[in-house]
Write a protein that holds these residues in place. Structure first.
Motif, PDB file in Angstrom:
ATOM      1  N   LYS A   2       0.827  -1.205   0.000  1.00  0.00           N
ATOM      2  CA  LYS A   2       0.000   0.000   0.000  1.00  0.00           C
ATOM      3  C   LYS A   2       0.863   1.259   0.000  1.00  0.00           C
ATOM      4  O   LYS A   2       2.040   1.220   0.367  1.00  0.00           O
ATOM      5  N   ALA A  54       0.299  -2.977   4.315  1.00  0.00           N
ATOM      6  CA  ALA A  54      -0.837  -2.178   4.787  1.00  0.00           C
ATOM      7  C   ALA A  54      -0.814  -1.953   6.297  1.00  0.00           C
ATOM      8  O   ALA A  54      -0.990  -0.812   6.750  1.00  0.00           O
ATOM      9  N   ASP A  80      -3.477   0.756  -3.405  1.00  0.00           N
ATOM     10  CA  ASP A  80      -2.572  -0.357  -3.660  1.00  0.00           C
ATOM     11  C   ASP A  80      -1.359   0.125  -4.437  1.00  0.00           C
ATOM     12  O   ASP A  80      -1.435   1.075  -5.219  1.00  0.00           O
TER      13      ASP A  80
END
Length: 139
Positions: A2, A54, A80
């Motif tokens: 991420k 993430a 992403d």
């Protein structure tokens, strides 16, 4: 993987020593969490890109939100990420007043060096270039 981009305002103008402290602590913390990115500071404002897994990005971002040295934190974009834009930088850094911090690996002169780019149209690169340009970092 991420990415997350945020902007904020410094509570008061930051000295080179204060910026160096932020840079040093950020690099140590980011290395442990395998977070890469870029931090720009100019005219009392910050913009930062964080890249990594993430959970690690969110954990670092939560600690940044709790930092009392800045205010008016705005999350600009997140999403992403296929390939890191800053794969070798635990925290790239740029400030208008760069005499002290330019000795550190990962420091970038955005006017001379530009940004490493895997994707020239990635939101992280667009935001950083816009911030650098409007903060006189490119002059």
């Amino acid at each position: 993987m991420k990415y997350l981009i945020y902007m904020s305002s410094a509570v008061k103008p930051m000295s080179d020593d204060q910026l160096l402290d932020i840079l040093t602590v950020s690099r140590e913390r980011n290395a442990v969490k395998n977070i890469t990115g870029m931090l720009l500071y100019g005219e009392g404002a910050f913009v930062q890109v964080l890249e990594g897994e993430a959970d690690a990005v969110e954990e670092i971002y939560e600690s940044i939100k709790a930092d009392l040295r800045h205010k008016r934190l705005i999350e600009v974009s997140k999403g992403d990420l296929r390939i890191r834009n800053f794969p070798d930088w635990w925290m790239g850094f740029r400030t208008i007043n760069n005499d002290v911090v330019s000795q550190f690996k990962g420091f970038i002169n955005v006017k001379k060096d530009g940004f490493q780019a895997n994707d020239e149209m990635h939101p992280a690169l667009i935001v950083l270039r816009t911030f650098a340009d409007t903060s006189n970092l490119l002059r």
